[in-house]
Scaffold this motif. Sequence first.
Motif, short mmCIF file in Angstrom:
data_model
loop_
_atom_site.label_atom_id
_atom_site.label_comp_id
_atom_site.label_asym_id
_atom_site.label_seq_id
_atom_site.Cartn_x
_atom_site.Cartn_y
_atom_site.Cartn_z
N UNK A 1 74.86 18.49 -4.64
CA UNK A 1 73.77 18.35 -3.70
C UNK A 1 72.75 19.48 -3.86
N UNK A 2 73.27 20.70 -4.07
CA UNK A 2 72.38 21.85 -4.27
C UNK A 2 71.45 21.61 -5.45
N UNK A 3 72.01 21.10 -6.55
CA UNK A 3 71.20 20.89 -7.76
C UNK A 3 70.17 19.78 -7.58
N UNK A 4 70.51 18.78 -6.79
CA UNK A 4 69.54 17.71 -6.51
C UNK A 4 68.35 18.26 -5.72
N UNK A 5 68.64 19.05 -4.70
CA UNK A 5 67.56 19.65 -3.90
C UNK A 5 66.72 20.58 -4.77
N UNK A 6 67.37 21.39 -5.59
CA UNK A 6 66.66 22.29 -6.50
C UNK A 6 65.77 21.49 -7.45
N UNK A 44 59.65 10.56 -11.52
CA UNK A 44 60.79 11.47 -11.67
C UNK A 44 61.12 12.20 -10.38
N UNK A 45 60.41 11.89 -9.30
CA UNK A 45 60.70 12.50 -8.02
C UNK A 45 59.55 13.30 -7.45
N UNK A 77 61.93 5.09 -4.42
CA UNK A 77 62.88 6.21 -4.56
C UNK A 77 63.68 6.42 -3.26
N UNK A 78 63.00 6.31 -2.12
CA UNK A 78 63.70 6.45 -0.85
C UNK A 78 64.73 5.35 -0.65
N UNK A 79 64.37 4.12 -1.02
CA UNK A 79 65.32 3.01 -0.90
C UNK A 79 66.54 3.27 -1.78
N UNK A 80 66.32 3.72 -3.00
CA UNK A 80 67.44 4.02 -3.91
C UNK A 80 68.33 5.11 -3.33
N UNK A 81 67.70 6.15 -2.78
CA UNK A 81 68.48 7.25 -2.18
C UNK A 81 69.29 6.74 -0.99
N UNK A 82 68.67 5.95 -0.13
CA UNK A 82 69.37 5.44 1.05
C UNK A 82 70.51 4.50 0.67
N UNK A 83 70.27 3.61 -0.28
CA UNK A 83 71.33 2.70 -0.72
C UNK A 83 72.47 3.49 -1.36
N UNK A 84 72.12 4.47 -2.17
CA UNK A 84 73.14 5.29 -2.82
C UNK A 84 73.94 6.08 -1.79
N UNK A 88 77.18 4.37 -2.10
CA UNK A 88 77.69 5.13 -3.25
C UNK A 88 77.03 4.65 -4.53
N UNK A 89 77.29 5.33 -5.62
CA UNK A 89 76.67 5.03 -6.90
C UNK A 89 77.08 3.67 -7.45
N UNK A 90 78.23 3.14 -7.11
CA UNK A 90 78.69 1.87 -7.67
C UNK A 90 77.85 0.69 -7.21
N UNK A 91 77.03 0.86 -6.16
CA UNK A 91 76.20 -0.24 -5.65
C UNK A 91 74.93 -0.45 -6.47
N UNK A 92 74.54 0.55 -7.22
CA UNK A 92 73.29 0.46 -7.97
C UNK A 92 73.48 -0.23 -9.29
#
Length: 92
Positions: A1-6, A44-45, A77-84, A88-92
Amino acid sequence: MFYLVLYLILINLVAIIVTAHDKLAAIHHRRRIPERVLLLISAMGGAPAMYLTMLVIRHKTRKPLFMIGIPLIFILELVIILVTAHYGFHAI
């Protein structure tokens, strides 16, 4: 999580710098940053910072590709983040 925020902080800083650089290049009639690169950084964000920077410095505000496209990228991107986050990652 830290690396994602960074990562998100860094990519948004890059988006601000690149957008401002492109605006200065436009003013001084210098080599511009290709639109596809701006859109790639957005995808890319960097969409939130790029969009806000474009509004503040009034850069590319007449181009629908940017004024509609970048918010759509951000929403996607927000939808992907919320769904994930929810499934979890297996839904994508």
